[in-house]
Every structure is written in C-alpha cells, then in structure tokens.
Design an enzyme around this catalytic site. Structure first.
Site, PDB file in Angstrom:
ATOM      1  N   ARG A 136      48.018 -41.708  24.523  1.00 14.49           N
ATOM      2  CA  ARG A 136      47.820 -42.326  25.841  1.00 14.49           C
ATOM      3  C   ARG A 136      47.586 -43.826  25.720  1.00 14.49           C
ATOM      4  NH1 ARG A 136      43.723 -38.606  29.353  1.00 14.49           N
ATOM      5  NH2 ARG A 136      42.826 -40.650  29.779  1.00 14.49           N
ATOM      6  N   ARG A 173      34.180 -39.714  40.696  1.00 14.67           N
ATOM      7  CA  ARG A 173      33.921 -40.719  39.646  1.00 14.67           C
ATOM      8  C   ARG A 173      32.880 -41.730  40.095  1.00 14.67           C
ATOM      9  NH1 ARG A 173      37.996 -39.347  35.772  1.00 14.67           N
ATOM     10  NH2 ARG A 173      38.164 -41.155  34.474  1.00 14.67           N
ATOM     11  N   ARG A 225      36.267 -47.939  29.344  1.00 12.09           N
ATOM     12  CA  ARG A 225      36.126 -46.699  30.123  1.00 12.09           C
ATOM     13  C   ARG A 225      34.697 -46.137  30.012  1.00 12.09           C
ATOM     14  NH1 ARG A 225      40.691 -43.659  27.251  1.00 12.09           N
ATOM     15  NH2 ARG A 225      39.990 -41.831  28.412  1.00 12.09           N
ATOM     16  N   LYS A 262      36.447 -32.757  28.849  1.00 14.91           N
ATOM     17  CA  LYS A 262      36.606 -32.182  30.201  1.00 14.91           C
ATOM     18  C   LYS A 262      37.962 -31.496  30.356  1.00 14.91           C
ATOM     19  CE  LYS A 262      36.077 -36.213  32.164  1.00 14.91           C
ATOM     20  NZ  LYS A 262      35.910 -37.033  30.952  1.00 14.91           N
ATOM     21  N   ARG A 315      43.638 -38.488  19.806  1.00 18.42           N
ATOM     22  CA  ARG A 315      44.214 -37.564  20.792  1.00 18.42           C
ATOM     23  C   ARG A 315      45.730 -37.708  20.884  1.00 18.42           C
ATOM     24  NH1 ARG A 315      41.942 -37.265  26.745  1.00 18.42           N
ATOM     25  NH2 ARG A 315      42.140 -39.514  26.643  1.00 18.42           N
TER      26      ARG A 315
HETATM   27  P1  AP5 Z   1      39.801 -34.238  26.332  1.00 16.80           P
HETATM   28  O1  AP5 Z   1      39.538 -32.819  26.659  1.00 16.80           O
HETATM   29  O2  AP5 Z   1      41.111 -34.807  26.668  1.00 16.80           O
HETATM   30  O3  AP5 Z   1      38.611 -35.156  26.901  1.00 16.80           O
HETATM   31  P2  AP5 Z   1      38.352 -35.653  28.380  1.00 16.80           P
HETATM   32  O4  AP5 Z   1      36.878 -35.598  28.611  1.00 16.80           O
HETATM   33  O5  AP5 Z   1      39.219 -34.930  29.356  1.00 16.80           O
HETATM   34  O6  AP5 Z   1      38.776 -37.160  28.206  1.00 16.80           O
HETATM   35  P3  AP5 Z   1      39.709 -38.081  29.096  1.00 16.80           P
HETATM   36  O7  AP5 Z   1      39.955 -39.305  28.248  1.00 16.80           O
HETATM   37  O8  AP5 Z   1      40.910 -37.379  29.599  1.00 16.80           O
HETATM   38  O9  AP5 Z   1      38.743 -38.423  30.264  1.00 16.80           O
HETATM   39  P4  AP5 Z   1      38.827 -39.576  31.197  1.00 16.80           P
HETATM   40  O10 AP5 Z   1      37.826 -39.165  32.199  1.00 16.80           O
HETATM   41  O11 AP5 Z   1      38.630 -40.921  30.607  1.00 16.80           O
HETATM   42  O12 AP5 Z   1      40.375 -39.585  31.637  1.00 16.80           O
HETATM   43  P5  AP5 Z   1      41.120 -39.159  32.955  1.00 16.80           P
HETATM   44  O13 AP5 Z   1      42.424 -38.633  32.548  1.00 16.80           O
HETATM   45  O14 AP5 Z   1      40.262 -38.370  33.876  1.00 16.80           O
HETATM   46  O15 AP5 Z   1      39.515 -34.399  24.755  1.00 16.80           O
HETATM   47  C1  AP5 Z   1      39.757 -35.612  24.082  1.00 16.80           C
HETATM   48  C2  AP5 Z   1      40.276 -35.311  22.648  1.00 16.80           C
HETATM   49  O16 AP5 Z   1      39.258 -34.638  21.911  1.00 16.80           O
HETATM   50  C3  AP5 Z   1      41.513 -34.388  22.618  1.00 16.80           C
HETATM   51  O17 AP5 Z   1      42.338 -34.808  21.555  1.00 16.80           O
HETATM   52  C4  AP5 Z   1      40.929 -33.005  22.310  1.00 16.80           C
HETATM   53  O18 AP5 Z   1      41.857 -32.214  21.608  1.00 16.80           O
HETATM   54  C5  AP5 Z   1      39.709 -33.346  21.487  1.00 16.80           C
HETATM   55  N1  AP5 Z   1      38.577 -32.447  21.739  1.00 16.80           N
HETATM   56  C6  AP5 Z   1      38.130 -32.047  22.962  1.00 16.80           C
HETATM   57  N2  AP5 Z   1      37.037 -31.257  22.813  1.00 16.80           N
HETATM   58  C7  AP5 Z   1      36.805 -31.179  21.466  1.00 16.80           C
HETATM   59  C8  AP5 Z   1      35.804 -30.523  20.673  1.00 16.80           C
HETATM   60  N3  AP5 Z   1      34.802 -29.805  21.247  1.00 16.80           N
HETATM   61  N4  AP5 Z   1      35.847 -30.664  19.340  1.00 16.80           N
HETATM   62  C9  AP5 Z   1      36.831 -31.411  18.764  1.00 16.80           C
HETATM   63  N5  AP5 Z   1      37.801 -32.064  19.435  1.00 16.80           N
HETATM   64  C10 AP5 Z   1      37.779 -31.940  20.787  1.00 16.80           C
HETATM   65  O19 AP5 Z   1      41.299 -40.596  33.667  1.00 16.80           O
HETATM   66  C11 AP5 Z   1      42.154 -41.576  33.111  1.00 16.80           C
HETATM   67  C12 AP5 Z   1      42.207 -42.763  34.058  1.00 16.80           C
HETATM   68  O20 AP5 Z   1      42.750 -42.339  35.328  1.00 16.80           O
HETATM   69  C13 AP5 Z   1      40.854 -43.397  34.417  1.00 16.80           C
HETATM   70  O21 AP5 Z   1      40.434 -44.336  33.461  1.00 16.80           O
HETATM   71  C14 AP5 Z   1      41.175 -44.031  35.782  1.00 16.80           C
HETATM   72  O22 AP5 Z   1      41.904 -45.218  35.624  1.00 16.80           O
HETATM   73  C15 AP5 Z   1      42.093 -42.989  36.416  1.00 16.80           C
HETATM   74  N6  AP5 Z   1      41.360 -41.978  37.198  1.00 16.80           N
HETATM   75  C16 AP5 Z   1      41.273 -40.642  36.962  1.00 16.80           C
HETATM   76  N7  AP5 Z   1      40.532 -40.048  37.886  1.00 16.80           N
HETATM   77  C17 AP5 Z   1      40.129 -41.012  38.743  1.00 16.80           C
HETATM   78  C18 AP5 Z   1      39.306 -41.020  39.901  1.00 16.80           C
HETATM   79  N8  AP5 Z   1      38.725 -39.895  40.365  1.00 16.80           N
HETATM   80  N9  AP5 Z   1      39.101 -42.206  40.526  1.00 16.80           N
HETATM   81  C19 AP5 Z   1      39.653 -43.347  40.094  1.00 16.80           C
HETATM   82  N10 AP5 Z   1      40.438 -43.419  38.985  1.00 16.80           N
HETATM   83  C20 AP5 Z   1      40.661 -42.246  38.310  1.00 16.80           C
END
Ligand code: AP5
Length: 216
Positions: A160, A88, A171, A13, A127
């Site tokens: 991270r 979420r 997660r 994402k 990552r």
């Molecule tokens: P990346 O693009 O970073 O993946 P992502 O889907 O964004 O994964 P996240 O781990 O960031 O999602 P998340 O939803 O768990 O975390 P968030 O920060 O929102 O890609 C991952 C890796 O793969 C990278 O190294 C990239 O280079 C590689 N990659 C990507 N695409 C690729 C491809 N096609 N091919 C090869 N490699 C690839 O949330 C974190 C925490 O914050 C949550 O757990 C929660 O505690 C809190 N939080 C955030 N939002 C909320 C909310 N709305 N409500 C409550 N708590 C929240």
C-alpha cells in the site's frame, strides 16, 4: 451482531474483521477498502480521496459519510456488520448514530485492538495486499504460499502507498489525536472492550469471539 473494531493502523482490524465476518455471518464493512476501491476505479470520490490517503490524513467526513450511507442501504447490513475504520473522529461517531437510528439499529460491541508501536511498524512495513480480492498477507508474519501471489485468487500482491514508515507515523499521530478520543465516547456507553493485539491473530480472534458470544 453489530461490532465496531477500533485500533491504530496495523492493529489488525482488517485481519480480524475478515475472520469475524466469516465466523459470525455478517458483512465486513471497511471504509479504507471502500475508499481504495473508489481510487482504483477512478470515481469522483476516489479522485478526491487519493491525496488524503497517500498523505495518511483522514478523507473529509462528508465524503466518507455519503459512501457509508450508500453501503448501509444494502440489504446484507440487516443481518449485522463488522465495521472497520469507521468512525474515525467524534463527528463520524455522530453520523454513525444517525444512520443506525434511521435503520432501527444499535451497536452491540466496540473492540479496541491495542497494539504497540514497534509491532505496528513491523506489521505495516511488511504488509502485502492482493490487487484483486484485497486479501491481506505479511512478508514474514503471514507469507503467501507463492511469493508475490494471492493464495485465494492468484493475483499479484502489492504494498500500500501509505505503508511507508514516514506515512505510518503520520497515521499513528492522526489516530492519537482524532480517533483515540472515541474510546472514552464508547466507554461512557458501556460498549467498549480492550483486547491486547500484539499476539498471534488467532489468539486475538478467539478473545473477540468470546466477547461477541456474551453479547448474543
Ligand atoms: P491489518 O489487519 O491490515 O491492520 P489494520 O488495523 O486493518 O491496519 P490498516 O493499516 O488497514 O488500518 P488503517 O486504519 O490505517 O487503514 P484503513 O484502510 O482503514 O494488519 C496489518 C498487517 O499486519 C497485515 O500484513 C497483517 O497480515 C498483519 N497482521 C495483522 N494481525 C496480525 C497478528 N495478530 N500477528 C501478526 N501479523 C498480523 O484507512 C486507510 C486510509 O483511508 C486512512 O489513512 C484515511 O486516509 C482513509 N480512511 C479510511 N477510513 C476513513 C474514515 N472513516 N474517515 C476518513 N478517512 C478514512
């Protein structure tokens, strides 16, 4: 263009949202990035959110809602947005609808990035994130030009705290229980499109852009 990206952790994402923001000229709004910024700066919100994030649990809805309302009050959102990490759960979907209504806005497209568990674990365990500008890399899939340093700003890369295998599994469970029901919610509104997201980032991006152009 107003787009929501859904998908499990590691589906890509953040990676896709950054590229889309450049291509479509709309800001990337990531609640995860906003929360990590608050944690880094030690704000009241950051202090409250830190423990939830490190455990892989959702931060309480009211804390995230306040943060999002502030973000939506900024003028750049008027041109559209790529929303990553929000909503979420069903309650957050309701909050978002309220914010959009207040701003006379509606969602154009919801994309679910569908990725398999082995790919997710491989991506998240490798990552690397820039400590200054937040750019994403991967030790194997998307390595930086200089080991341990960001290509964009030269700052140090880090892993991270929630990218340990045990926390990744937590997660994924939170996603399945709380976030996945949103797929039906947006399907019922004729906004949802699924895109297979295990392949190369560029292939995934091109598919999202085709969908976005159809909605313009
Ligand atoms: P990346 O693009 O970073 O993946 P992502 O889907 O964004 O994964 P996240 O781990 O960031 O999602 P998340 O939803 O768990 O975390 P968030 O920060 O929102 O890609 C991952 C890796 O793969 C990278 O190294 C990239 O280079 C590689 N990659 C990507 N695409 C690729 C491809 N096609 N091919 C090869 N490699 C690839 O949330 C974190 C925490 O914050 C949550 O757990 C929660 O505690 C809190 N939080 C955030 N939002 C909320 C909310 N709305 N409500 C409550 N708590 C929240």
């Amino acid at each position: 263009m107003r787009i929501i990206l859904l998908g499990p952790p590691g589906a890509g994402k953040g990676t896709q949202a950054k590229s889309l923001a450049l291509k479509l000229g709309a800001p990337h709004i990531s609640t995860g990035d906003l929360l990590r910024k608050n944690v880094k700066e030690g704000t009241g919100l950051g202090i409250k959110a830190k423990d939830y994030m490190e455990r892989g649990a959702l931060v309480p809805d009211e804390l995230v809602a306040q943060m999002l309302i502030v973000r939506f009050s900024q003028p750049d959102v008027k041109t559209g947005f790529i929303l990553d990490g929000y909503p979420r759960n069903m309650s957050q979907a309701g909050v978002l609808e309220g914010i959009l209504k207040q701003n006379n806005m509606s969602i154009d497209l919801v994309v679910s990035l569908d990725s398999s568990e082995p790919v997710i674990i491989q991506r998240l365990s490798g990552r690397l994130v820039c400590s200054k500008c937040g750019e994403n890399f991967h030790a194997v899939n998307m390595p930086p030009l200089k080991q341990g340093l960001c290509d964009k700003c030269g700052s140090k890369l880090y892993q991270r705290a929630d990218d340990k295998e045990e926390t990744i599994r937590k997660r994924l469970a939170v996603y399945a229980n709380e976030t996945a029901p949103l797929l039906e919610y947006y399907q019922a509104r004729n906004l949802l499109h699924h895109i297979p997201a295990d392949g190369p980032a560029e292939t995934v991006l091109n598919q999202i852009i085709v969908l976005a152009r159809q909605k313009q």
